[in-house]
Design a protein around this motif. Sequence first.
Motif, PDB file in Angstrom:
ATOM      1  N   GLY A 202      -2.239  28.624   7.056  1.00  0.00           N
ATOM      2  CA  GLY A 202      -2.168  27.186   7.089  1.00  0.00           C
ATOM      3  C   GLY A 202      -2.213  26.566   5.774  1.00  0.00           C
ATOM      4  N   SER A 203      -1.552  25.638   5.638  1.00  0.00           N
ATOM      5  CA  SER A 203      -1.612  24.590   4.137  1.00  0.00           C
ATOM      6  C   SER A 203      -1.080  25.730   3.167  1.00  0.00           C
ATOM      7  CB  SER A 203      -3.018  24.338   3.790  1.00  0.00           C
ATOM      8  OG  SER A 203      -2.738  23.325   2.736  1.00  0.00           O
ATOM      9  N   CYS A 204      -0.283  26.660   3.550  1.00  0.00           N
ATOM     10  CA  CYS A 204       0.117  27.583   2.268  1.00  0.00           C
ATOM     11  C   CYS A 204       1.578  27.974   2.550  1.00  0.00           C
ATOM     12  CB  CYS A 204      -0.813  28.556   2.269  1.00  0.00           C
ATOM     13  SG  CYS A 204      -1.925  28.297   0.891  1.00  0.00           S
TER      14      CYS A 204
ATOM     15  N   ALA B 128       3.599  24.520 -10.911  1.00  0.00           N
ATOM     16  CA  ALA B 128       2.790  24.779  -9.528  1.00  0.00           C
ATOM     17  C   ALA B 128       2.684  23.457  -8.937  1.00  0.00           C
ATOM     18  CB  ALA B 128       1.500  25.391  -9.971  1.00  0.00           C
ATOM     19  N   GLY B 129       2.181  23.336  -7.731  1.00  0.00           N
ATOM     20  CA  GLY B 129       1.822  22.076  -7.000  1.00  0.00           C
ATOM     21  C   GLY B 129       0.938  21.158  -7.796  1.00  0.00           C
ATOM     22  N   ALA B 130      -0.451  21.853  -8.054  1.00  0.00           N
ATOM     23  CA  ALA B 130      -1.221  21.112  -8.830  1.00  0.00           C
ATOM     24  C   ALA B 130      -0.811  20.290 -10.133  1.00  0.00           C
ATOM     25  CB  ALA B 130      -2.686  22.017  -9.303  1.00  0.00           C
ATOM     26  N   HIS B 131       0.146  21.306 -10.801  1.00  0.00           N
ATOM     27  CA  HIS B 131       0.846  20.881 -12.153  1.00  0.00           C
ATOM     28  C   HIS B 131       1.698  19.813 -11.973  1.00  0.00           C
ATOM     29  CE1 HIS B 131       2.942  22.296 -15.846  1.00  0.00           C
ATOM     30  NE2 HIS B 131       1.968  21.205 -16.216  1.00  0.00           N
TER      31      HIS B 131
ATOM     32  N   GLY C 203      -7.816  20.136  -2.131  1.00  0.00           N
ATOM     33  CA  GLY C 203      -8.589  19.869  -3.123  1.00  0.00           C
ATOM     34  C   GLY C 203      -8.248  19.796  -4.402  1.00  0.00           C
ATOM     35  N   THR C 204      -6.785  20.100  -4.583  1.00  0.00           N
ATOM     36  CA  THR C 204      -6.200  19.780  -5.969  1.00  0.00           C
ATOM     37  C   THR C 204      -5.906  18.282  -6.317  1.00  0.00           C
ATOM     38  OG1 THR C 204      -4.214  20.268  -4.724  1.00  0.00           O
ATOM     39  CG2 THR C 204      -4.862  21.998  -6.088  1.00  0.00           C
ATOM     40  N   ASN C 205      -5.807  17.418  -5.050  1.00  0.00           N
ATOM     41  CA  ASN C 205      -5.678  16.031  -5.418  1.00  0.00           C
ATOM     42  C   ASN C 205      -6.858  15.377  -6.278  1.00  0.00           C
ATOM     43  OD1 ASN C 205      -3.883  14.932  -2.298  1.00  0.00           O
ATOM     44  ND2 ASN C 205      -3.456  16.696  -3.759  1.00  0.00           N
TER      45      ASN C 205
ATOM     46  N   TYR D 106       3.038  11.113  -3.045  1.00  0.00           N
ATOM     47  CA  TYR D 106       3.181  11.998  -2.034  1.00  0.00           C
ATOM     48  C   TYR D 106       2.994  13.475  -2.342  1.00  0.00           C
ATOM     49  CZ  TYR D 106       5.235  14.300   2.191  1.00  0.00           C
ATOM     50  OH  TYR D 106       5.614  14.852   3.341  1.00  0.00           O
ATOM     51  N   ASP D 107       1.900  14.058  -1.732  1.00  0.00           N
ATOM     52  CA  ASP D 107       1.554  15.280  -1.933  1.00  0.00           C
ATOM     53  C   ASP D 107       2.532  16.249  -0.887  1.00  0.00           C
ATOM     54  OD1 ASP D 107       0.663  18.045  -1.780  1.00  0.00           O
ATOM     55  OD2 ASP D 107      -1.348  17.719  -1.906  1.00  0.00           O
ATOM     56  N   GLY D 108       3.833  16.634  -1.428  1.00  0.00           N
ATOM     57  CA  GLY D 108       4.865  17.350  -0.613  1.00  0.00           C
ATOM     58  C   GLY D 108       5.031  18.765  -0.642  1.00  0.00           C
ATOM     59  N   ALA D 109       3.477  19.354  -1.143  1.00  0.00           N
ATOM     60  CA  ALA D 109       3.573  20.880  -1.040  1.00  0.00           C
ATOM     61  C   ALA D 109       3.853  21.419   0.298  1.00  0.00           C
ATOM     62  CB  ALA D 109       1.819  21.185  -1.349  1.00  0.00           C
ATOM     63  N   ASN D 110       3.592  20.875   1.314  1.00  0.00           N
ATOM     64  CA  ASN D 110       3.939  21.247   2.532  1.00  0.00           C
ATOM     65  C   ASN D 110       5.231  20.260   3.325  1.00  0.00           C
ATOM     66  OD1 ASN D 110       1.815  23.277   2.422  1.00  0.00           O
ATOM     67  ND2 ASN D 110       0.586  21.713   2.827  1.00  0.00           N
ATOM     68  N   MET D 111       5.935  20.323   2.641  1.00  0.00           N
ATOM     69  CA  MET D 111       7.198  19.533   3.139  1.00  0.00           C
ATOM     70  C   MET D 111       8.007  20.258   4.383  1.00  0.00           C
ATOM     71  SD  MET D 111       9.212  16.801   2.274  1.00  0.00           S
ATOM     72  CE  MET D 111      11.092  16.330   2.865  1.00  0.00           C
TER      73      MET D 111
ATOM     74  N   LEU E 286       6.982  18.754  -4.806  1.00  0.00           N
ATOM     75  CA  LEU E 286       7.194  19.672  -3.661  1.00  0.00           C
ATOM     76  C   LEU E 286       6.520  21.195  -4.291  1.00  0.00           C
ATOM     77  CD1 LEU E 286      10.914  18.850  -3.021  1.00  0.00           C
ATOM     78  CD2 LEU E 286       8.936  18.166  -1.737  1.00  0.00           C
ATOM     79  N   ASN E 287       6.512  21.948  -3.323  1.00  0.00           N
ATOM     80  CA  ASN E 287       6.051  23.355  -3.815  1.00  0.00           C
ATOM     81  C   ASN E 287       7.040  24.421  -3.337  1.00  0.00           C
ATOM     82  OD1 ASN E 287       3.395  22.488  -4.507  1.00  0.00           O
ATOM     83  ND2 ASN E 287       2.249  24.180  -3.592  1.00  0.00           N
ATOM     84  N   LEU E 288       7.886  24.764  -4.577  1.00  0.00           N
ATOM     85  CA  LEU E 288       9.214  25.514  -3.986  1.00  0.00           C
ATOM     86  C   LEU E 288       8.835  26.781  -3.560  1.00  0.00           C
ATOM     87  CD1 LEU E 288      11.471  24.883  -7.328  1.00  0.00           C
ATOM     88  CD2 LEU E 288      11.412  23.823  -4.877  1.00  0.00           C
ATOM     89  N   HIS E 289       7.366  27.312  -3.833  1.00  0.00           N
ATOM     90  CA  HIS E 289       6.829  28.571  -3.420  1.00  0.00           C
ATOM     91  C   HIS E 289       6.156  28.354  -2.201  1.00  0.00           C
ATOM     92  CE1 HIS E 289       4.060  26.184  -6.061  1.00  0.00           C
ATOM     93  NE2 HIS E 289       3.110  26.762  -5.560  1.00  0.00           N
ATOM     94  N   LYS E 290       6.507  27.301  -1.497  1.00  0.00           N
ATOM     95  CA  LYS E 290       5.878  27.013  -0.098  1.00  0.00           C
ATOM     96  C   LYS E 290       7.113  26.765   0.563  1.00  0.00           C
ATOM     97  CE  LYS E 290       1.215  25.939  -0.781  1.00  0.00           C
ATOM     98  NZ  LYS E 290       0.240  24.777  -1.025  1.00  0.00           N
ATOM     99  N   SER E 291       7.558  25.617   0.555  1.00  0.00           N
ATOM    100  CA  SER E 291       8.583  25.086   1.494  1.00  0.00           C
ATOM    101  C   SER E 291      10.090  25.631   1.226  1.00  0.00           C
ATOM    102  CB  SER E 291       8.709  23.625   1.663  1.00  0.00           C
ATOM    103  OG  SER E 291       7.538  23.104   1.958  1.00  0.00           O
TER     104      SER E 291
HETATM  105  C1  PLP Z   1      -0.857  24.356  -1.737  1.00  0.00           C
HETATM  106  C2  PLP Z   1      -1.163  22.867  -1.969  1.00  0.00           C
HETATM  107  C3  PLP Z   1      -1.359  22.460  -3.305  1.00  0.00           C
HETATM  108  C4  PLP Z   1      -1.396  23.005  -4.633  1.00  0.00           C
HETATM  109  O1  PLP Z   1      -0.407  23.752  -4.903  1.00  0.00           O
HETATM  110  P1  PLP Z   1      -0.539  24.928  -6.007  1.00  0.00           P
HETATM  111  O2  PLP Z   1       1.067  25.600  -6.270  1.00  0.00           O
HETATM  112  O3  PLP Z   1      -1.310  25.939  -5.312  1.00  0.00           O
HETATM  113  O4  PLP Z   1      -0.864  24.368  -7.282  1.00  0.00           O
HETATM  114  C5  PLP Z   1      -1.460  20.961  -3.074  1.00  0.00           C
HETATM  115  N1  PLP Z   1      -1.576  20.271  -1.960  1.00  0.00           N
HETATM  116  C6  PLP Z   1      -1.195  20.866  -0.810  1.00  0.00           C
HETATM  117  C7  PLP Z   1      -1.396  20.029   0.353  1.00  0.00           C
HETATM  118  C8  PLP Z   1      -1.130  22.320  -0.748  1.00  0.00           C
HETATM  119  O5  PLP Z   1      -0.792  22.912   0.488  1.00  0.00           O
END
Ligand code: PLP
Length: 485
Positions: free
Chosen positions: A75-77, A136-139, A171-173, A242-247, A266-271
Motif C-alpha cells: 500500500g501507498s507504493c 523522485a516523489g519527494a524531490h 511523511g515526505t510532505n 497535490y501529492d499525486g504519487a499514487n495517481m 506524480l511518481n512515474l515509478h509508481k503509477s
Molecule cells: C511514495 C510516496 C511519496 C514519495 O515518493 P518518493 O519517490 O519515494 O520520494 C510521496 N507521497 C506519497 C503519498 C507516496 O506514496
Amino acid sequence: MKYYDKLIFDLSKEGRQGYSLPANKWEALVSELPAGLLRAEAPALPQVSELDVVRHYTNLSQMNFGVDSGFYPLGSCTMKYNPKINEEIAAMPAFAGLHPLQPAGTVQGVLRLYKELSHALSEITGMAEFTLDPFAGAHGELTGLMIIRQYHMSRGDLKRTKVIVPDSAHGTNPASAAVCGLEIVQVKSKENGLVDVEDLKPLLDDTIAGIMMTNPNTLGLFEKDIKEIAALVHDCGGLLYYDGANMNPLIGMVRPGDMGFDVLHLNLHKSFSTPHGGGGPGSGPVGVAAHLAQHLPVPKVVEDEDGLLHVVGDDPMTCGQISGFMGNFGVLLRAYTYILMLGKQNVRMVGPLAVLGANYIKESLKDCYKLPIESVCKHEFVFDGLLDQSTGVTTLDIAKRLLDYGFHAPTIYFPLLFHQAIMIEPTETESKETLDGFIEIMRHIAAEAISDPESLKTAPHTTPVRRLDETTAARQPVLKVKDMN
Ligand SMILES: *Cc1c(COP(=O)(O)O)cnc(C)c1O
C-alpha cells in the motif's frame, strides 16, 4: 551449508575456467602494454566454470522478492508490473548511448519525447505544463513547494511561510516543506478519515502559502470535500499542492487540475510502470496550472517557430534548478512507452481496474480483518489487524507469515492512524486468480491465528533469514560475510 551461505570464492577450484581468451591474441595484447602497468601476479579471482557462476547468481537473485516473482500488494507504493517492452526500448543504443552534454541539434527526438510526455501527463492530470526534471516523489514535492514560494515572492507577498499538511499525509510532505524552509501546520482528519473542513477554516489566513493534499488520501479514501477546500484555500490567497504519487486510481477518471489543484507531482515509478524499489532511479515530474508555468525549474525545453527544440538554462522567473540535467531520461522513456502502449482508450481502464481489485479484496476479507472505516475505497485500503485480537497475533506476525506463502507483505504500521495498520494495494495488472489466491491465504492466516498462533509469531519459516531485528536490519545492515562470522 546452503547455496546462499557461500561466496563465489567458496566455489573456486584450482585451475577451473569459465572462459579463456585465444592465446595468440592475448599474448599480442599483453606485449603492447607498458611493463610498468602489468601485474606481477594474477589477481585472486575465483576459479569457477560458467555454470557455477550462472547458478550462483541466479540463486542469489531468487533470495529477493520482486514484482516479477510474485504478488506485491504494498500500500501507498504501487508496486506495479514493469512491462518488458519498456526495457527493450530503454536499451536501444540510440537512447542508451546518449550523452547529457550532446548539442540540442543532435537530440531533437529526445527533446520531442520530453515535450510529448509532458503533454500526455498534462492531459491525464488536467495541468497546463510539466517539468520532468525531479528524480523522485519527494524531490517533486520540494520542486512544487519552491514553485509556490517563488509565486508568492514574485508578487511581493512575503508573509506566506506556512504550509498546511493533513495528519494523514505521507511523511515526505512535512519533510519537503521543512527542507523548503516553510513552517508546517497540521490539519486533523475526521472519524471517517477525511480532512476536517471545520478544523481547516481557522488555520487560513495571509500567512498560508498553501496546502498539501493527497487524494485519494493515504487511507485510500477520496476527499469528497475537495472543491470546498480548494475554494477556501484560494480565497485566503494560498495555493493547492497535490501529492499525486499514487495517481493510479484516478487515471482516466478524474483530474486534479479539475479539482482546483495548482501544482502536483506524480511518481512515474509508481503509477506509470517504471521500476520501483532499491532506492531508485525514480522520477517525480511536477505539473502546474498555467499561472505558475513561468516558475517551473530550469533547464526547460522550449520550441521555436521552426519547430526546433532548445534547452533553456535560465529564466528570471524560474524557481531555480533542481537537477543536474533534465531528469532520469531512462525512466521517462519507460513511462512514455507505457502510456503509448496502453493508448488513450486503455489508459482509461487503469483507475477503474485498480479500484475494483482493491474493493474486491477488502470486501472478501472484512469478516476476518478489522476494517476501521467502512467505505468504498480507491486503489488501496487499511485494515486494523485481525478482527479477533484476543490471540495476540499482530500485524507484524501476519506480514511475516505471508512471506512463507510466497506473497510480499503489504505496508504495515502506516498510516499512523491505527495501531495495527495493514495497508493493501493490489494494482490493476493482477488477475482475479492472483487476488483470489491472496484472499485465500489471508483467510488461512486468520484461521491459523486461532488454531496455531505460535506458527505466526515465529514466522517466517521458509525464507533464507528468519525474523530480523527490524531496527538493526535497517540501521546496521550486515552486508559483508566477514561481519556474519
Ligand atoms: C511514495 C510516496 C511519496 C514519495 O515518493 P518518493 O519517490 O519515494 O520520494 C510521496 N507521497 C506519497 C503519498 C507516496 O506514496
